[in-house]
Motif scaffolding. Sequence first.
Motif, short mmCIF file in Angstrom:
data_model
loop_
_atom_site.label_atom_id
_atom_site.label_comp_id
_atom_site.label_asym_id
_atom_site.label_seq_id
_atom_site.Cartn_x
_atom_site.Cartn_y
_atom_site.Cartn_z
N MET A 126 33.75 40.74 32.90
CA MET A 126 33.47 42.08 32.39
C MET A 126 34.60 43.07 32.74
SD MET A 126 30.78 42.12 30.47
CE MET A 126 31.62 40.70 29.77
N ALA A 127 35.36 42.77 33.80
CA ALA A 127 36.57 43.57 34.04
C ALA A 127 37.51 43.38 32.86
CB ALA A 127 37.24 43.14 35.34
N ILE A 128 37.51 42.19 32.30
CA ILE A 128 38.29 41.94 31.07
C ILE A 128 37.52 42.57 29.90
CG2 ILE A 128 39.11 40.13 29.52
CD1 ILE A 128 39.38 38.37 32.11
N ALA A 295 44.97 39.53 40.71
CA ALA A 295 45.16 40.67 41.62
C ALA A 295 45.39 41.95 40.80
CB ALA A 295 46.34 40.41 42.54
N LYS A 296 46.15 41.82 39.70
CA LYS A 296 46.38 42.99 38.82
C LYS A 296 45.07 43.41 38.15
CE LYS A 296 50.98 42.98 39.12
NZ LYS A 296 51.49 43.65 40.29
N LEU A 297 44.27 42.41 37.76
CA LEU A 297 42.98 42.72 37.14
C LEU A 297 42.13 43.54 38.10
CD1 LEU A 297 40.99 42.34 34.75
CD2 LEU A 297 40.18 40.26 35.87
N ALA A 298 42.12 43.13 39.37
CA ALA A 298 41.34 43.87 40.37
C ALA A 298 41.88 45.29 40.53
CB ALA A 298 41.37 43.13 41.71
N GLU A 299 43.22 45.42 40.47
CA GLU A 299 43.83 46.75 40.62
C GLU A 299 43.42 47.71 39.50
OE1 GLU A 299 48.18 46.99 40.90
OE2 GLU A 299 48.07 45.29 42.25
N LEU A 300 43.24 47.16 38.30
CA LEU A 300 42.97 48.06 37.16
C LEU A 300 41.48 48.24 36.91
CD1 LEU A 300 42.20 46.26 34.40
CD2 LEU A 300 44.62 45.73 34.48
#
Length: 330
Positions: A126-128, A295-300
């Motif tokens: 869902m972050a995506i 890690a970038k996904l978590a950052e955004l």
Amino acid sequence: MIESFTALVIRDVEGKPRAGFEQLTLADLPDNDVLVEISHSSLNYKDGLAVSGKGRIARRLPMVAGIDLAGVVVESRVPEWQPGDRVVVNGWGLSETEWGGYSRFQRIKPGHLTRLPEGFSAAEAMAIGTAGYTAALCVLALEDWGQIAPGAGEVLVTGAAGGVGSVAVSLLAKRGYRVTAATGRPEQHDFLRDLGVSAFVERAELAAPGKMLQAERWTGAVDTVGSTTLANVLAQTCYGGAVTACGLAGGADLPGSVMPHILRGVALLGIDSVMAPAAKRDRAWAYLAEHLDRAKLAELTTVAPVSALPELARKIVAGETRGRTVIEIA
Ligand code: NDP
């Protein structure tokens, strides 16, 4: 099983769509074959329009909002889906003609379910969400165009600090492209630099009407803004380049000319995520599993409770959210 649960329902109130929290039971849900217990949903621009009432997204009312959902199958009347299967749904008319993901439970048509790729949690899926999967469709379309290679020139992403934009930036940077971001928020430059952006263009520069053909700057572009911005991006795209169009954050018109297409062979590639066939979705999710830096996904990503949806809807339509927002349902 749980007796009643909260859902965000849009109803007709004096001729206008109005969203509100309601208690539903399983008997209220549509008669589709697969019952899913939803753990996470997400916030997309279209959700913002639907929940704030700024856009008429639902084509029939009442409607449970939320164009994305991730969860686990709890009951199924078809053999291809079994209790315990981890699933995701993006689009397919959710929040338009099909009840959506802002609900603890939903009954879904079997053909609308995608198996959650191994290695993604429901929260990451869902972050995506629709925005990130659309970003993957955009990057894949540019790569399929066949004339854009990492290391050869700049790729532009407009609306870069938004959901589609920030995932597109991350994917392109990871693939080795040099990425320029068009953003209206200088305060997000550090955030975008961390995701892999190497240069910036002021949003206002692209929003002002320009010449039919301009200096060649971009080998490719992912546009989420539309209108004059897209016309200028096309006019600035290099010979043989391509631009994907998926969004209208700046307007639904396209006040440009045929010149970039007929003199420079520039391609305008339309991207639709809502009715994309299953094979295209599977390809996009596999691409994300392979190329998206977790890690970038978590950052955004920001995580918010369902109760925050009315305020978040207002914010995303005003262009005040950053990256992606996961909505925790269960
Ligand atoms: P977001 O709101 O997260 O991102 C949009 C970004 O556009 C903002 O963050 C902002 O970026 C920029 N922006 C906002 N308002 C304006 C404006 N008036 N003029 C120029 N730029 C503006 O939305 P999403 O990423 O979820 O969606 C982006 C677009 O893509 C939307 O129009 C959405 O409807 C569309 N979309 C289409 C899909 C499809 O299937 N075709 C699927 C998913 C989305 P910044 O601050 O960096 O300038």
